[in-house]
Design an enzyme around this catalytic site. Structure first.
Site, PDB file in Angstrom:
ATOM      1  N   ASP A   1      -3.102   0.016  54.812  1.00  0.00           N
ATOM      2  CA  ASP A   1      -3.870   1.186  55.230  1.00  0.00           C
ATOM      3  C   ASP A   1      -2.902   2.315  55.594  1.00  0.00           C
ATOM      4  O   ASP A   1      -1.928   2.082  56.313  1.00  0.00           O
ATOM      5  CB  ASP A   1      -4.690   0.761  56.464  1.00  0.00           C
ATOM      6  CG  ASP A   1      -5.755   1.771  56.795  1.00  0.00           C
ATOM      7  OD1 ASP A   1      -5.468   2.981  56.688  1.00  0.00           O
ATOM      8  OD2 ASP A   1      -6.865   1.343  57.158  1.00  0.00           O
TER       9      ASP A   1
ATOM     10  N   HIS B   1      -3.832  20.514  37.318  1.00  0.00           N
ATOM     11  CA  HIS B   1      -3.404  19.885  36.052  1.00  0.00           C
ATOM     12  C   HIS B   1      -3.538  20.836  34.864  1.00  0.00           C
ATOM     13  O   HIS B   1      -2.926  20.612  33.820  1.00  0.00           O
ATOM     14  CB  HIS B   1      -4.100  18.537  35.820  1.00  0.00           C
ATOM     15  CG  HIS B   1      -5.504  18.623  35.311  1.00  0.00           C
ATOM     16  ND1 HIS B   1      -6.581  18.894  36.107  1.00  0.00           N
ATOM     17  CD2 HIS B   1      -6.010  18.459  34.063  1.00  0.00           C
ATOM     18  CE1 HIS B   1      -7.684  18.901  35.379  1.00  0.00           C
ATOM     19  NE2 HIS B   1      -7.368  18.640  34.138  1.00  0.00           N
TER      20      HIS B   1
ATOM     21  N   HIS C   1      -8.368  26.024  38.383  1.00  0.00           N
ATOM     22  CA  HIS C   1      -7.991  26.063  36.967  1.00  0.00           C
ATOM     23  C   HIS C   1      -8.162  27.452  36.344  1.00  0.00           C
ATOM     24  O   HIS C   1      -7.256  27.986  35.710  1.00  0.00           O
ATOM     25  CB  HIS C   1      -8.830  25.067  36.164  1.00  0.00           C
ATOM     26  CG  HIS C   1      -8.824  23.665  36.712  1.00  0.00           C
ATOM     27  ND1 HIS C   1      -7.756  23.131  37.374  1.00  0.00           N
ATOM     28  CD2 HIS C   1      -9.766  22.676  36.676  1.00  0.00           C
ATOM     29  CE1 HIS C   1      -8.034  21.868  37.717  1.00  0.00           C
ATOM     30  NE2 HIS C   1      -9.244  21.587  37.320  1.00  0.00           N
TER      31      HIS C   1
HETATM   32  C1  BG6 Z   1     -11.237  18.530  37.032  1.00  0.00           C
HETATM   33  C2  BG6 Z   1     -12.638  18.685  37.520  1.00  0.00           C
HETATM   34  O1  BG6 Z   1     -10.311  19.129  37.907  1.00  0.00           O
HETATM   35  O2  BG6 Z   1     -11.112  19.148  35.764  1.00  0.00           O
HETATM   36  C3  BG6 Z   1     -13.632  18.120  36.529  1.00  0.00           C
HETATM   37  O3  BG6 Z   1     -12.787  18.014  38.754  1.00  0.00           O
HETATM   38  C4  BG6 Z   1     -13.410  18.728  35.163  1.00  0.00           C
HETATM   39  O4  BG6 Z   1     -14.977  18.334  36.952  1.00  0.00           O
HETATM   40  C5  BG6 Z   1     -11.950  18.571  34.774  1.00  0.00           C
HETATM   41  O5  BG6 Z   1     -14.239  18.032  34.246  1.00  0.00           O
HETATM   42  C6  BG6 Z   1     -11.640  19.228  33.453  1.00  0.00           C
HETATM   43  O6  BG6 Z   1     -10.335  18.902  33.094  1.00  0.00           O
HETATM   44  P1  BG6 Z   1      -9.969  18.479  31.636  1.00  0.00           P
HETATM   45  O7  BG6 Z   1      -8.499  18.275  31.643  1.00  0.00           O
HETATM   46  O8  BG6 Z   1     -10.739  17.244  31.308  1.00  0.00           O
HETATM   47  O9  BG6 Z   1     -10.404  19.628  30.779  1.00  0.00           O
END
Ligand code: BG6
Length: 493
Positions: free
Chosen positions: A112, A199, A261
């Site tokens: 934990d 990402h 994003h």
């Molecule tokens: C994520 C979101 O950060 O990005 C998701 O939480 C979304 O809801 C996703 O579907 C999209 O990322 P990718 O790389 O699949 O286009």
């Protein structure tokens, strides 16, 4: 918060010494620690990416997984093997030698995160596997509610000074909570050792926006208010929230994909050329343009929710969470003043794609119009997902008599020409291990992003409903003007 700018950060983050880490350059990792190694993110995205890095010789240091789990080390290794097979069996297969190499250098600390013994055990394993002075990259693939506990645990075990923290999203729920979280992390970790994951910054087509814009001279002369009428940005997904009801209901589209994003992508689309391709120069350029974007005016927003969303397990009774948003952004700077940016994003739409369309101004005089024809504008479409590429829509003469101009696409598909790209998490981990912050969100940029969406977080009115599989609520159809959104050809995505 109104549209007052966020202002200078209390701890200046930009620096003329690019990639600086304590004045001595970034530390490459001697060991990778993955918190949440048995979780969903690790399963679907992280472990397959790490396998690829081992395959390419980019992950050569021990991997230590930390998780609250009943698995022992052998069980964890079997779990990792399953994840890698699931990811690649149907897509090129798995190289047994590579997988064995990865598993042989994988270790487990189970327990934990609230228990200090977990972190002393971790310190012992780091010393045993990588030596007493090892520099560790700690990747927090855990829910945000655990970020502080993990960061504090690492520090309490005396490891903070030899660590880089890599923190998954979401970083805060709004400007105030993001700043609180940051202030807490900064008690033990300086800005240049906190890497905030978005990402999308690891996606090659996103990074390619800068190359397209600044390695060429073709676009840049047109990329301003003189030649561009407006931008349309669409992030569509043709699936619903599925089994993520309780996560999504607490978040909604604005927090899930716009604040992070899409604003990061937008900054690449709009920013001035950075002084160099160094991390801080790029992030300085993004910061400058983000500062110029006005906070969203709720009167220029349409929030939607697909029919059936409220029946999803995990969605709260009386939920007002949006699964779709369309909004207008205004950029108050020399280059973009008067060029609106229309953004829409949503779940359960007809396609899965990420497209940026620059709609050019029409010529000063309209020649070549057929009977009853309206002037058409050229378009530059930067296609980021699913098939990255560029499409220019230009007008050419229709065959036959008369000088009637018709739009035709001139298109290139990058994968066809250049081959496949690396997955976003491969880039994220390779950069985190090397200590390159370019593709992570710097705090001042993230603060601006929270400021921009601040007025539309936590709306208390129910969103407008839309048919699953449609392009969202009718009310959003004419946001860019009576002509509507540029029609996006189906991608098959
Ligand atoms: C994520 C979101 O950060 O990005 C998701 O939480 C979304 O809801 C996703 O579907 C999209 O990322 P990718 O790389 O699949 O286009």
């Amino acid at each position: 918060m109104d549209d007052a700018k966020v202002g200078p950060s209390p701890n200046p983050t930009s620096s003329s010494t690019d990639h600086a880490t304590d004045g001595a350059g970034p530390h490459a990792a001697d060991v990778l620690v993955l918190f949440g190694i048995t979780g969903d993110l690790a399963h679907k995205l992280v472990l397959p990416a790490l396998y690829r890095l081992v395959e390419r010789g980019e992950l050569t240091v021990p991997l230590i997984g930390v998780a609250l789990t009943d698995l022992d080390t052998d069980g964890l290794r079997r779990h990792i093997a399953d994840c890698v097979h699931q990811a690649f069996d149907a897509d090129g297969g798995v190289d047994a030698g590579v997988l064995d190499k990865m598993l042989a250098d994988t270790h487990l600390v189970a327990g934990d995160y609230a228990d200090p013994a977990v972190f002393t055990h971790l310190a012992d394993i780091i010393t045993a596997q990588a030596g007493p002075d090892a520099f560790a990259v700690h990747y927090l693939a855990v829910p945000p509610s655990l970020f502080r506990a993990v960061a504090d645990g690492i520090a309490a075990a005396g490891l903070a000074g030899r660590s880089r923290l890599v923190v998954e999203k979401p970083f805060g729920r709004d400007l105030a909570s993001a700043r609180e979280l940051d202030a807490h992390l900064r008690l033990n970790y300086p800005e240049d050792r906190v890497f905030r994951v978005d990402h999308f910054l690891g996606k090659e087509p996103v990074e390619d926006l800068l190359v397209l814009r600044f390695a060429n001279t073709l676009l840049e002369p047109l990329w301003n208010r003189q030649w561009i009428d407006h931008f349309e940005i669409t992030m569509a997904e043709n699936f619903d929230v599925a089994d993520r009801g309780s996560f999504y209901d607490a978040v909604g589209t604005v927090r899930d994909v716009v604040q992070n994003h899409l604003l990061q992508v937008l900054a690449y689309v709009l920013m001035d050329a950075p002084l160099s391709d160094g991390a801080n120069d790029q992030r300085d350029a993004k910061h400058r343009v983000l500062r110029a974007i006005r906070a969203v005016d709720p009167a220029e927003v349409v929030r939607g929710r697909y029919d059936g969303y409220t029946d999803t397990p995990g969605v709260a009774a009386g939920s007002t969470t949006e699964t779709y948003v369309a909004l207008t952004l205004h950029v108050d700077d020399w280059r973009w003043s008067g060029v609106p940016v229309y953004v829409r994003a949503g779940k359960d739409l007809p396609d899965t794609l990420l497209d940026i369309v620059a709609v050019m101004r029409t010529p000063p005089r309209t020649l070549f119009l057929g009977e009853g024809q309206k002037p058409n504008a050229d378009q530059v479409r930067l296609r980021l997902q699913p098939d990255a590429g560029v499409t220019f829509t230009i007008l050419v003469k229709e065959p036959g008599g008369g000088d009637v101009a018709v739009p035709v696409p001139v298109s290139v598909d990058f994968r066809r020409v250049l081959g496949p790209v690396h997955a976003a998490y491969e880039r994220i981990f390779a950069d985190a291990l090397a200590g390159d912050p370019t593709h992570f969100a710097r705090m001042d940029n993230l603060e601006e992003a929270w400021r921009i969406v601040g007025p539309i977080l936590d709306a208390t009115t129910p969103p407008v409903s839309y048919e699953p599989g449609s392009w969202g609520p009718d009310a959003a159809a004419t946001l860019p003007g009576p002509q509507g959104w540029v029609e996006l050809p189906p991608t098959g995505g």
